[in-house]
Motif scaffolding. Sequence first.
Motif, PDB file in Angstrom:
ATOM      1  N   LEU A   1       0.832  -1.204   0.000  1.00  0.00           N
ATOM      2  CA  LEU A   1       0.000   0.000   0.000  1.00  0.00           C
ATOM      3  C   LEU A   1       0.867   1.255   0.000  1.00  0.00           C
ATOM      4  N   LEU A   2       1.915   1.247   0.833  1.00  0.00           N
ATOM      5  CA  LEU A   2       2.802   2.412   0.906  1.00  0.00           C
ATOM      6  C   LEU A   2       3.646   2.552  -0.350  1.00  0.00           C
ATOM      7  N   GLY A   3       3.889   1.446  -1.032  1.00  0.00           N
ATOM      8  CA  GLY A   3       4.665   1.491  -2.263  1.00  0.00           C
ATOM      9  C   GLY A   3       3.891   2.037  -3.446  1.00  0.00           C
ATOM     10  N   HIS A   4       2.561   2.079  -3.305  1.00  0.00           N
ATOM     11  CA  HIS A   4       1.711   2.645  -4.358  1.00  0.00           C
ATOM     12  C   HIS A   4       1.641   4.153  -4.160  1.00  0.00           C
ATOM     13  N   GLY A   5       1.933   4.913  -5.188  1.00  0.00           N
ATOM     14  CA  GLY A   5       1.995   6.363  -5.059  1.00  0.00           C
ATOM     15  C   GLY A   5       0.745   7.017  -4.518  1.00  0.00           C
ATOM     16  N   ALA A   6      -0.422   6.381  -4.753  1.00  0.00           N
ATOM     17  CA  ALA A   6      -1.689   6.981  -4.320  1.00  0.00           C
ATOM     18  C   ALA A   6      -2.372   6.183  -3.210  1.00  0.00           C
ATOM     19  N   GLY A   7      -1.675   5.184  -2.649  1.00  0.00           N
ATOM     20  CA  GLY A   7      -2.314   4.284  -1.678  1.00  0.00           C
ATOM     21  C   GLY A   7      -2.983   4.993  -0.520  1.00  0.00           C
ATOM     22  N   ILE A   8      -2.231   5.790   0.226  1.00  0.00           N
ATOM     23  CA  ILE A   8      -2.780   6.478   1.399  1.00  0.00           C
ATOM     24  C   ILE A   8      -3.856   7.474   0.983  1.00  0.00           C
ATOM     25  N   ALA A   9      -3.615   8.203  -0.089  1.00  0.00           N
ATOM     26  CA  ALA A   9      -4.570   9.210  -0.544  1.00  0.00           C
ATOM     27  C   ALA A   9      -5.908   8.595  -0.945  1.00  0.00           C
ATOM     28  N   VAL A  10      -5.865   7.461  -1.639  1.00  0.00           N
ATOM     29  CA  VAL A  10      -7.100   6.804  -2.078  1.00  0.00           C
ATOM     30  C   VAL A  10      -7.908   6.330  -0.880  1.00  0.00           C
ATOM     31  N   VAL A  11      -7.236   5.733   0.102  1.00  0.00           N
ATOM     32  CA  VAL A  11      -7.942   5.267   1.299  1.00  0.00           C
ATOM     33  C   VAL A  11      -8.553   6.459   2.039  1.00  0.00           C
ATOM     34  N   ALA A  12      -7.782   7.522   2.189  1.00  0.00           N
ATOM     35  CA  ALA A  12      -8.283   8.707   2.896  1.00  0.00           C
ATOM     36  C   ALA A  12      -9.487   9.309   2.178  1.00  0.00           C
ATOM     37  N   LYS A  13      -9.474   9.260   0.865  1.00  0.00           N
ATOM     38  CA  LYS A  13     -10.567   9.835   0.078  1.00  0.00           C
ATOM     39  C   LYS A  13     -11.900   9.158   0.365  1.00  0.00           C
ATOM     40  N   LYS A  14     -11.856   7.890   0.733  1.00  0.00           N
ATOM     41  CA  LYS A  14     -13.086   7.130   0.959  1.00  0.00           C
ATOM     42  C   LYS A  14     -13.697   7.373   2.336  1.00  0.00           C
ATOM     43  N   ILE A  15     -12.988   8.086   3.208  1.00  0.00           N
ATOM     44  CA  ILE A  15     -13.552   8.405   4.527  1.00  0.00           C
ATOM     45  C   ILE A  15     -14.732   9.346   4.357  1.00  0.00           C
ATOM     46  N   HIS A  16     -15.857   8.930   4.901  1.00  0.00           N
ATOM     47  CA  HIS A  16     -17.100   9.711   4.866  1.00  0.00           C
ATOM     48  C   HIS A  16     -17.625   9.908   3.445  1.00  0.00           C
ATOM     49  N   ARG A  17     -17.190   9.053   2.505  1.00  0.00           N
ATOM     50  CA  ARG A  17     -17.654   9.168   1.121  1.00  0.00           C
ATOM     51  C   ARG A  17     -18.463   7.964   0.665  1.00  0.00           C
ATOM     52  N   VAL A  18     -18.311   6.835   1.339  1.00  0.00           N
ATOM     53  CA  VAL A  18     -18.941   5.595   0.881  1.00  0.00           C
ATOM     54  C   VAL A  18     -20.117   5.229   1.783  1.00  0.00           C
ATOM     55  N   SER A  19     -19.835   4.874   3.014  1.00  0.00           N
ATOM     56  CA  SER A  19     -20.832   4.447   3.991  1.00  0.00           C
ATOM     57  C   SER A  19     -20.139   4.380   5.343  1.00  0.00           C
TER      58      SER A  19
ATOM     59  N   ILE B   1      -1.389   1.406   9.325  1.00  0.00           N
ATOM     60  CA  ILE B   1      -0.226   2.136   8.811  1.00  0.00           C
ATOM     61  C   ILE B   1       0.396   2.988   9.914  1.00  0.00           C
ATOM     62  N   ALA B   2      -0.451   3.726  10.635  1.00  0.00           N
ATOM     63  CA  ALA B   2       0.044   4.651  11.661  1.00  0.00           C
ATOM     64  C   ALA B   2       0.706   3.926  12.824  1.00  0.00           C
ATOM     65  N   LYS B   3       0.236   2.730  13.127  1.00  0.00           N
ATOM     66  CA  LYS B   3       0.760   2.012  14.291  1.00  0.00           C
ATOM     67  C   LYS B   3       1.992   1.180  13.961  1.00  0.00           C
ATOM     68  N   PHE B   4       2.023   0.582  12.762  1.00  0.00           N
ATOM     69  CA  PHE B   4       3.087  -0.382  12.471  1.00  0.00           C
ATOM     70  C   PHE B   4       4.070   0.068  11.376  1.00  0.00           C
ATOM     71  N   SER B   5       3.729   1.089  10.610  1.00  0.00           N
ATOM     72  CA  SER B   5       4.588   1.472   9.486  1.00  0.00           C
ATOM     73  C   SER B   5       4.808   2.982   9.420  1.00  0.00           C
ATOM     74  N   ALA B   6       4.815   3.621  10.569  1.00  0.00           N
ATOM     75  CA  ALA B   6       4.827   5.090  10.614  1.00  0.00           C
ATOM     76  C   ALA B   6       6.243   5.651  10.586  1.00  0.00           C
ATOM     77  N   THR B   7       6.878   5.653   9.436  1.00  0.00           N
ATOM     78  CA  THR B   7       8.156   6.346   9.285  1.00  0.00           C
ATOM     79  C   THR B   7       7.877   7.849   9.168  1.00  0.00           C
ATOM     80  N   SER B   8       8.896   8.651   9.257  1.00  0.00           N
ATOM     81  CA  SER B   8       8.705  10.100   9.183  1.00  0.00           C
ATOM     82  C   SER B   8       8.117  10.509   7.837  1.00  0.00           C
ATOM     83  N   SER B   9       8.560   9.862   6.763  1.00  0.00           N
ATOM     84  CA  SER B   9       8.022  10.208   5.439  1.00  0.00           C
ATOM     85  C   SER B   9       6.556   9.804   5.311  1.00  0.00           C
ATOM     86  N   VAL B  10       6.188   8.666   5.907  1.00  0.00           N
ATOM     87  CA  VAL B  10       4.795   8.221   5.879  1.00  0.00           C
ATOM     88  C   VAL B  10       3.910   9.202   6.658  1.00  0.00           C
TER      89      VAL B  10
END
Length: 409
Positions: free
Chosen positions: A311-329, A343-352
């Motif tokens: 997911l982090l290796g995909h350029g739009a992974g985080i953005a796409v997931v965030a976009k669906k918040i309060h948009r679907v159900s 992601i925030a708990k287990f893969s939270a590097t400074s760049s992430v």
Amino acid sequence: MEEVDVPYYFLCPISLEIMKDPVTVITGITYDRQSIERWIFSSKKKTCPVTKQELLDSDLIPNHTLRRLIQGWCIANASNGVERIPTPKPPVDKAQIIKLLEETKLPNLQMTSLQKLKLIALESDRNKRCMESAGAGDFLASIIKNNFMFEELNDRIDYTIASDEALSILYHLQISEDGLRGLIEKNGEFVQTLTTILQKGNYQSRSYATLLLKSIFEVLDPFHFIGLRRGTFREIVNVLRDQISLQVTKAALKSLIESCPWGRNRVKAVESGAVPLLIELVLETKEERVCEMMLVLLDQLCGCAEGRAELLGHGAGIAVVAKKIHRVSHVGTEKAVRILYSIAKFSATSSVLQEMLQVGVVSKLCFLLQVDCGLKTKERAKEILMLHSRVWINSPCIHLHLLSSYPSR
């Protein structure tokens, strides 16, 4: 056309339509065969619709006297536009099914017998259950398993066509849960056979194989799930990529959702390319239920390090997931927040963390604390914000009206 009053005793108590094939159950009440069979076999109700007494025997006794009365009344009122009701065919019985199954073993009768079986299956739910009790499910599975391997040999091409027809019938039989479990036990490697069809079959056979896998996975025990091969996941992901139809897409997603919690299946799905594909599909799909299922699966896959890395290796992974918040159900929002929590708990590097801030994740989470989104979702959003408050709380990327809801320890 003159309006005609139909005698009340000609009407089926369930549908209130004139009966074409009246049958009497053991409680003494007469129904139209199609209506009572739908009640018994489709709705799986074991009581008489009128008396509410338990139906100990599903045998339906033809009411020939009433049928002749109805036919006579129809003939007498033909001038008023009433159509004559034809004499119904006798229902298929187990002996007929067994005879057709035996004929299917003969090469010169195989396709003809299979086509007859298909017509019988499509005629009614009662016929489906009759065919299942006669062993049609196991027999069809053995045809598919034994003959599909000959698909590449020109002199056996007829057997491949027969396998495709058997596959279609097996799907339309809608075998019961117990029947599916028995089919797997008696036909070892049947899941692998369906996997081969997913890989080499035409679009129709791949569709039926996917739908059958979904039904099988819904009743499969953990032992069988753990033993699933990587190739099965690869081919299901390929079906998902091909987007054959909405029904097939849902079935592929359901199969992955059912299987991923067991053993190393999440890793197998990730290695099959599921994560980047889901990100692309989630971005494009407009169908709410499909989007929910994709987020459910993505949440499962992000439960392992390999899934989060994809997911982090995909350029739009985080953005796409965030976009669906309060948009679907509410379900879609809950799953999107769960993915971000992983992601925030287990893969939270400074760049992430900086990316989550820049694509609006932090603002979306602050917004969730201000709206109705479900208690668990709100608590998880709050926990994400508190985990990295030192990095995010003073950021100019967060609007002031949202910053006021930022949780403090």
